[in-house]
Design a protein around this motif. Structure first.
Motif, short mmCIF file in Angstrom:
data_model
loop_
_atom_site.label_atom_id
_atom_site.label_comp_id
_atom_site.label_asym_id
_atom_site.label_seq_id
_atom_site.Cartn_x
_atom_site.Cartn_y
_atom_site.Cartn_z
N PHE A 5 0.81 -1.21 0.00
CA PHE A 5 0.00 0.00 0.00
C PHE A 5 0.85 1.26 0.00
CE2 PHE A 5 -2.85 -3.16 2.04
CZ PHE A 5 -3.81 -3.20 1.04
N LEU A 6 2.13 1.12 0.25
CA LEU A 6 3.05 2.26 0.23
C LEU A 6 3.92 2.19 -1.02
CD1 LEU A 6 4.14 2.14 4.00
CD2 LEU A 6 2.41 3.63 2.94
N SER A 7 3.29 2.09 -2.16
CA SER A 7 4.02 1.92 -3.42
C SER A 7 3.43 2.81 -4.51
CB SER A 7 3.94 0.46 -3.87
OG SER A 7 2.61 0.11 -4.20
N ARG A 8 4.24 3.04 -5.53
CA ARG A 8 3.76 3.79 -6.70
C ARG A 8 2.59 3.06 -7.36
NH1 ARG A 8 7.93 7.25 -9.86
NH2 ARG A 8 6.12 7.29 -11.20
N GLN A 9 2.69 1.74 -7.35
CA GLN A 9 1.63 0.95 -7.97
C GLN A 9 0.30 1.19 -7.28
OE1 GLN A 9 1.81 -3.40 -7.66
NE2 GLN A 9 1.45 -3.48 -9.88
N PHE A 10 0.31 1.24 -5.94
CA PHE A 10 -0.94 1.49 -5.22
C PHE A 10 -1.45 2.90 -5.50
CE2 PHE A 10 -3.38 2.72 -1.38
CZ PHE A 10 -4.42 1.83 -1.54
N LEU A 11 -0.55 3.87 -5.58
CA LEU A 11 -0.97 5.24 -5.92
C LEU A 11 -1.61 5.28 -7.31
CD1 LEU A 11 1.96 7.40 -4.50
CD2 LEU A 11 -0.36 7.13 -3.57
N GLY A 12 -1.02 4.55 -8.25
CA GLY A 12 -1.61 4.44 -9.58
C GLY A 12 -2.97 3.78 -9.53
N THR A 54 -9.68 -1.78 -18.09
CA THR A 54 -8.84 -1.22 -19.15
C THR A 54 -7.71 -0.38 -18.58
OG1 THR A 54 -10.76 -1.19 -20.62
CG2 THR A 54 -8.89 0.20 -21.24
N MET A 55 -8.04 0.49 -17.67
CA MET A 55 -7.01 1.38 -17.11
C MET A 55 -6.03 0.64 -16.21
SD MET A 55 -9.28 4.82 -16.58
CE MET A 55 -7.91 5.73 -15.90
N ASN A 56 -6.51 -0.33 -15.43
CA ASN A 56 -5.59 -1.10 -14.59
C ASN A 56 -4.62 -1.91 -15.44
OD1 ASN A 56 -5.85 -0.95 -11.59
ND2 ASN A 56 -8.01 -1.21 -12.10
N ALA A 57 -5.13 -2.52 -16.51
CA ALA A 57 -4.27 -3.33 -17.38
C ALA A 57 -3.21 -2.48 -18.05
CB ALA A 57 -5.12 -4.04 -18.43
N VAL A 58 -3.56 -1.26 -18.43
CA VAL A 58 -2.63 -0.40 -19.15
C VAL A 58 -1.69 0.35 -18.21
CG1 VAL A 58 -2.48 1.64 -20.65
CG2 VAL A 58 -4.18 -0.14 -21.12
N TYR A 59 -2.20 0.90 -17.11
CA TYR A 59 -1.41 1.83 -16.30
C TYR A 59 -0.90 1.25 -14.98
CZ TYR A 59 -3.23 5.23 -19.57
OH TYR A 59 -3.54 5.91 -20.72
N VAL A 60 -1.62 0.35 -14.36
CA VAL A 60 -1.23 -0.11 -13.02
C VAL A 60 -0.48 -1.44 -13.06
CG1 VAL A 60 -2.06 -0.65 -10.70
CG2 VAL A 60 -3.21 1.12 -12.04
N PHE A 61 -0.94 -2.35 -13.89
CA PHE A 61 -0.33 -3.68 -13.96
C PHE A 61 0.12 -4.01 -15.39
CE2 PHE A 61 -3.63 -3.73 -10.61
CZ PHE A 61 -2.84 -4.01 -9.50
N PRO A 62 0.88 -3.12 -16.02
CA PRO A 62 1.24 -3.35 -17.43
C PRO A 62 2.25 -4.47 -17.62
CG PRO A 62 2.43 -1.45 -16.61
CD PRO A 62 1.47 -1.88 -15.52
N GLY A 63 2.96 -4.85 -16.59
CA GLY A 63 4.01 -5.85 -16.72
C GLY A 63 3.54 -7.29 -16.67
N SER A 64 2.26 -7.49 -16.45
CA SER A 64 1.76 -8.86 -16.34
C SER A 64 1.88 -9.57 -17.68
CB SER A 64 0.29 -8.85 -15.91
OG SER A 64 -0.23 -10.16 -15.90
N ASN A 65 2.40 -10.80 -17.63
CA ASN A 65 2.51 -11.58 -18.87
C ASN A 65 1.32 -12.54 -19.05
OD1 ASN A 65 3.05 -13.68 -17.12
ND2 ASN A 65 5.13 -14.02 -17.84
#
Length: 134
Positions: A5-12, A54-65
């Motif tokens: 929760f203290l991460s850039r990913q959570f802020l995104g 759509t937004m989570n896939a593109v901006y928050v978790f883009p590295g998922s394979n």
């Protein structure tokens, strides 16, 4: 757990989720002109879900394979499991607000609170399930 929760990913996630929640909330207001509050909550939830995925896939978790189709399937499962929570809280709070004499903005307030309830849980579930690497 706190480090997630203290991460850039959570802020995104908060930014993306906030925008999706705003669109969800506004669409419910618009839909309420043509359908009951309880039905509008369900349809607006679906709109918010589409935007959020759509937004989570593109901006928050883009590295998922994980393949997008599987991401979408898992995302839908997670969100459909929270739909009853949001629906029950929306309807319940609307009734509570009415009983307290808060009538004018009861639906808007009830729905806004209900949308925010699953936030922390969904972040972790998305991170470790829906968008986790295959």
């Amino acid at each position: 757990m706190l480090k997630h929760f203290l991460s850039r990913q959570f802020l995104g996630f908060i930014a993306v989720g906030g925008l999706a929640a705003l669109l969800h909330w506004l669409s419910r207001i618009i839909l309420s002109h043509w359908m009951s509050f309880s039905v509008a909550v369900v349809f607006a939830y679906m709109i918010g879900m589409a935007v959020a995925f759509t937004m989570n896939a593109v901006y928050v978790f883009p590295g998922s394979n994980k393949p997008k189709r599987k991401q979408a399937q898992d995302f839908i499962i997670v969100n459909l499991s929270f739909l009853p929570v949001v629906w029950v809280i929306s309807i319940g709070l609307e009734r509570i607000f009415h009983s307290m004499g808060i009538v004018e903005y009861a639906q808007a307030l009830a729905h806004a609170v209900a949308i925010s309830v699953p936030m922390f849980a969904t972040f972790l579930i998305y991170k470790f399930f829906a968008f986790k690497d295959a």
